[in-house]
Scaffold this motif. Structure first.
Motif, PDB file in Angstrom:
ATOM      1  N   SER A 177       6.281  11.845  -5.792  1.00 34.77           N
ATOM      2  CA  SER A 177       7.108  10.758  -6.334  1.00 34.77           C
ATOM      3  C   SER A 177       7.261  10.897  -7.848  1.00 34.77           C
ATOM      4  N   GLU A 178       6.174  11.279  -8.511  1.00 31.48           N
ATOM      5  CA  GLU A 178       6.222  11.418  -9.971  1.00 31.48           C
ATOM      6  C   GLU A 178       7.140  12.567 -10.383  1.00 31.48           C
ATOM      7  N   SER A 179       7.140  13.659  -9.619  1.00 38.33           N
ATOM      8  CA  SER A 179       8.021  14.778  -9.998  1.00 38.33           C
ATOM      9  C   SER A 179       9.484  14.420  -9.731  1.00 38.33           C
ATOM     10  N   ILE A 180       9.748  13.665  -8.666  1.00 38.76           N
ATOM     11  CA  ILE A 180      11.126  13.209  -8.431  1.00 38.76           C
ATOM     12  C   ILE A 180      11.565  12.316  -9.600  1.00 38.76           C
ATOM     13  N   ALA A 181      10.677  11.431 -10.031  1.00 32.06           N
ATOM     14  CA  ALA A 181      10.999  10.524 -11.143  1.00 32.06           C
ATOM     15  C   ALA A 181      11.368  11.313 -12.407  1.00 32.06           C
ATOM     16  N   ALA A 207      29.431  10.319 -15.799  1.00 27.79           N
ATOM     17  CA  ALA A 207      28.321   9.391 -15.584  1.00 27.79           C
ATOM     18  C   ALA A 207      27.400   9.907 -14.476  1.00 27.79           C
ATOM     19  N   THR A 208      26.105   9.758 -14.676  1.00 29.66           N
ATOM     20  CA  THR A 208      25.121  10.140 -13.662  1.00 29.66           C
ATOM     21  C   THR A 208      24.128   8.987 -13.507  1.00 29.66           C
ATOM     22  N   GLY A 209      23.238   9.110 -12.531  1.00 31.91           N
ATOM     23  CA  GLY A 209      22.211   8.084 -12.339  1.00 31.91           C
ATOM     24  C   GLY A 209      20.849   8.728 -12.173  1.00 31.91           C
ATOM     25  N   LEU A 210      19.801   7.900 -12.262  1.00 30.10           N
ATOM     26  CA  LEU A 210      18.428   8.353 -12.017  1.00 30.10           C
ATOM     27  C   LEU A 210      17.843   7.462 -10.927  1.00 30.10           C
ATOM     28  N   HIS A 211      17.403   8.076  -9.829  1.00 36.55           N
ATOM     29  CA  HIS A 211      16.866   7.281  -8.706  1.00 36.55           C
ATOM     30  C   HIS A 211      15.551   7.876  -8.218  1.00 36.55           C
ATOM     31  N   TYR A 212      14.419   7.442  -8.773  1.00 38.93           N
ATOM     32  CA  TYR A 212      14.290   6.390  -9.785  1.00 38.93           C
ATOM     33  C   TYR A 212      13.381   6.921 -10.873  1.00 38.93           C
ATOM     34  N   PRO A 213      13.582   6.592 -12.123  1.00 37.97           N
ATOM     35  CA  PRO A 213      12.830   7.233 -13.215  1.00 37.97           C
ATOM     36  C   PRO A 213      11.368   6.812 -13.304  1.00 37.97           C
ATOM     37  N   ILE A 214      10.992   5.675 -12.690  1.00 34.30           N
ATOM     38  CA  ILE A 214       9.581   5.252 -12.674  1.00 34.30           C
ATOM     39  C   ILE A 214       9.206   4.936 -11.225  1.00 34.30           C
ATOM     40  N   PRO A 215       8.252   5.668 -10.654  1.00 34.43           N
ATOM     41  CA  PRO A 215       7.845   5.339  -9.279  1.00 34.43           C
ATOM     42  C   PRO A 215       7.140   3.981  -9.248  1.00 34.43           C
ATOM     43  N   ILE A 216       7.080   3.391  -8.065  1.00 31.46           N
ATOM     44  CA  ILE A 216       6.557   2.023  -7.940  1.00 31.46           C
ATOM     45  C   ILE A 216       5.149   1.893  -8.516  1.00 31.46           C
ATOM     46  N   HIS A 217       4.286   2.882  -8.266  1.00 28.45           N
ATOM     47  CA  HIS A 217       2.879   2.729  -8.671  1.00 28.45           C
ATOM     48  C   HIS A 217       2.714   2.760 -10.186  1.00 28.45           C
ATOM     49  N   ALA A 261      -1.252  -4.427 -11.710  1.00 28.11           N
ATOM     50  CA  ALA A 261      -2.408  -5.077 -11.062  1.00 28.11           C
ATOM     51  C   ALA A 261      -2.812  -4.386  -9.760  1.00 28.11           C
ATOM     52  N   LEU A 262      -1.930  -3.567  -9.181  1.00 28.02           N
ATOM     53  CA  LEU A 262      -2.299  -2.865  -7.949  1.00 28.02           C
ATOM     54  C   LEU A 262      -3.365  -1.798  -8.225  1.00 28.02           C
ATOM     55  N   GLY A 263      -3.465  -1.372  -9.500  1.00 31.07           N
ATOM     56  CA  GLY A 263      -4.548  -0.464  -9.877  1.00 31.07           C
ATOM     57  C   GLY A 263      -4.298   1.007  -9.609  1.00 31.07           C
ATOM     58  N   TYR A 264      -3.052   1.386  -9.385  1.00 30.14           N
ATOM     59  CA  TYR A 264      -2.763   2.806  -9.187  1.00 30.14           C
ATOM     60  C   TYR A 264      -2.754   3.534 -10.532  1.00 30.14           C
ATOM     61  N   ARG A 265      -2.997   4.844 -10.490  1.00 29.34           N
ATOM     62  CA  ARG A 265      -2.999   5.648 -11.714  1.00 29.34           C
ATOM     63  C   ARG A 265      -1.951   6.753 -11.641  1.00 29.34           C
ATOM     64  N   GLU A 266      -1.602   7.260 -12.821  1.00 23.62           N
ATOM     65  CA  GLU A 266      -0.705   8.408 -12.888  1.00 23.62           C
ATOM     66  C   GLU A 266      -1.402   9.608 -12.239  1.00 23.62           C
ATOM     67  N   GLY A 267      -0.642  10.383 -11.493  1.00 22.91           N
ATOM     68  CA  GLY A 267      -1.205  11.539 -10.817  1.00 22.91           C
ATOM     69  C   GLY A 267      -1.538  11.264  -9.362  1.00 22.91           C
ATOM     70  N   VAL A 293       0.882  -1.172   0.000  1.00 23.17           N
ATOM     71  CA  VAL A 293       0.000   0.000   0.000  1.00 23.17           C
ATOM     72  C   VAL A 293       0.912   1.213   0.000  1.00 23.17           C
ATOM     73  N   LEU A 294       0.871   1.942  -1.113  1.00 24.29           N
ATOM     74  CA  LEU A 294       1.863   3.000  -1.312  1.00 24.29           C
ATOM     75  C   LEU A 294       1.369   4.344  -0.789  1.00 24.29           C
ATOM     76  N   VAL A 295       2.307   5.142  -0.311  1.00 27.64           N
ATOM     77  CA  VAL A 295       1.999   6.525   0.034  1.00 27.64           C
ATOM     78  C   VAL A 295       3.089   7.412  -0.565  1.00 27.64           C
ATOM     79  N   ASP A 296       2.770   8.694  -0.739  1.00 31.39           N
ATOM     80  CA  ASP A 296       3.714   9.595  -1.382  1.00 31.39           C
ATOM     81  C   ASP A 296       4.845   9.968  -0.414  1.00 31.39           C
ATOM     82  N   VAL A 297       5.887  10.590  -0.961  1.00 31.70           N
ATOM     83  CA  VAL A 297       7.032  10.990  -0.144  1.00 31.70           C
ATOM     84  C   VAL A 297       7.011  12.502   0.085  1.00 31.70           C
ATOM     85  N   ASP A 298       7.820  12.924   1.031  1.00 31.13           N
ATOM     86  CA  ASP A 298       7.939  14.335   1.373  1.00 31.13           C
ATOM     87  C   ASP A 298       8.764  15.049   0.288  1.00 31.13           C
TER      88      ASP A 298
END
Ligand SMILES: *Cc1c(COP(=O)(O)O)cnc(C)c1O
Length: 377
Positions: free
Chosen positions: A332-336, A304-314, A321-327, A100-105
């Motif tokens: 988390s999406e803006s960090i991605a 060299a650089t990295g991306l942490h992380y380019p796609i959030p879990i949801h 199958a967890l049924g989450y939607r974009e937005g 069960v996901l929740v957003d980050v600060d």
């Protein structure tokens, strides 16, 4: 050329110690568990400040066993942040439970504690805060919520060896602290490795049994366990490396401070340490809407650089199958979209940092002119 992490430099400096560790294991041929693993477990338990440390074969296995020992099973729910590496939630899924996901600060990028309580249901069995990028989550708030609801806290400290919050070490506050020794982590094995920290002797015993086929006595399997044992070689290498961890963390913190200083007059969002936090700076992540352009400019100069992380879990296809939607989890999406991890490792030099910062600042200075359609001089 500037690498993202430089394990070759680290291993050059440690060659005699690592070779001695290798020789010791070759002499005893204790390749799985054994005295080298036990010696590392004791040393790392003392480092973290817990009574029990159980060495396993990866950080993912550490999380899996901590959740199993917390009683997480099919039909249960476990709360975790939407911005993390997939191992955090994979461990939940391996138990047959639902993440069960929740957003980050938006400031610390760790789980937003104010969003945990609304996510709790009668099925909730545990909470996993992730000490993302090396900075500890708001453990005071999380522990208070967990206590009020009688839920165990499993700290994902895979990125936070040596981090502290108000003087308490990552992995020492929750019912369990889970570490990864993947080579690129702040304390890395020469292969895979992980560990579970706990102050609870019963839980420690349970995790020990589960990591070794569920056997307390040989070939007597009291529960169905796993082959999650730590290698003898990794135990020996890790104990040698642990002696250097404090110095490496100090170097990482100094480099982070230097990046902060070099980049302070730009419109980049720089990492911020929350109150009471001493980050272990596994990652130095900056944020900017034109992240991809900045990344390409650095790549052009062989940085060299990295991306942490380019796609959030949801939004991971594996979790459709967890049924989450974009937005649903906008932070988390803006960090991605905007996060860019700069080269950061203990051996990084001032000149390398100045080169990285110089390219970023030049790119940012160029941007308005390019946008206005005026040719750069
Ligand atoms: C690396 C990592 C893990 C998993 O560790 P492995 O040793 O690769 O299995 C878990 N959680 C986070 C946040 C990580 O960064």
């Amino acid at each position: 050329m500037i690498p993202f992490v430089d394990l070759k430099a680290q291993h050059r400096a440690l060659k005699p110690e690592l070779e001695a560790a290798f020789e010791r294991v070759m002499k005893t041929t204790q390749f799985i568990l054994g005295q080298e693993v036990e010696a590392f477990e004791d040393a790392f338990a003392a480092f973290v400040g817990v009574d029990h440390m159980i060495g396993v074969n990866s950080g993912t296995s550490a999380l899996h066993l901590a959740l199993l020992s917390s009683g997480v099973g099919p039909g249960d729910e476990v709360i975790a942040p939407a911005m993390t590496f997939i191992a955090t939630t994979a461990a939940i899924s391996y138990c047959g439970a639902r993440p069960v996901l929740v957003d980050v600060d938006p400031v610390t990028c760790t789980i937003d504690a104010s969003r945990i309580e609304p996510a709790i249901t009668p099925r909730t069995k545990a909470i996993i805060p992730v000490h993302l990028y090396g900075q500890m989550a708001d453990m005071e708030a999380i522990s208070a919520i967990a206590e009020a609801h009688n839920l165990p806290v499993v700290e994902d400290a895979a990125q936070a060896h040596g981090a502290t919050r108000n003087g308490q070490a990552a992995g020492s506050i929750g019912h369990f602290g889970c570490f990864s020794f993947y080579p690129g982590k702040n304390l890395g094995a020469c292969g895979e490795g992980g560990a579970v920290a706990t102050k609870d002797p019963e839980a420690a015993k349970q995790v020990r049994v589960l990591r070794d086929w569920g056997q307390e006595r040989r070939y007597e399997h009291s529960v169905l366990g796993y082959n999650y044992r730590m290698d003898g070689l990794q135990g020996a290498f890790l104990r040698a490396k642990l002696n250097h961890l404090d110095a490496w963390t100090e170097a990482r913190r100094n480099h982070a401070e230097r990046y902060n200083e070099l980049l302070k007059d730009s419109d980049l969002v720089l990492p911020v340490e929350g109150p009471g936090n001493k980050s272990a700076y596994h990652i130095y992540g900056i944020r900017h809407p034109e992240r991809d352009r900045l990344r390409a400019a650095l790549a052009e100069r062989d940085i060299a650089t990295g991306l942490h992380y380019p796609i959030p879990i949801h939004l991971q296809p594996a979790y459709s199958a967890l049924g989450y939607r974009e937005g649903e989890f906008p932070v988390s999406e803006s960090i991605a979209r905007e996060e860019l991890s700069l080269p950061l490792f203990p051996e990084l030099t001032m000149e390398q940092q100045e080169e990285v910062a110089g390219i970023l600042l030049a790119q940012l200075a160029d941007a308005p002119r390019q946008k206005a359609g005026v040719a750069a001089p």
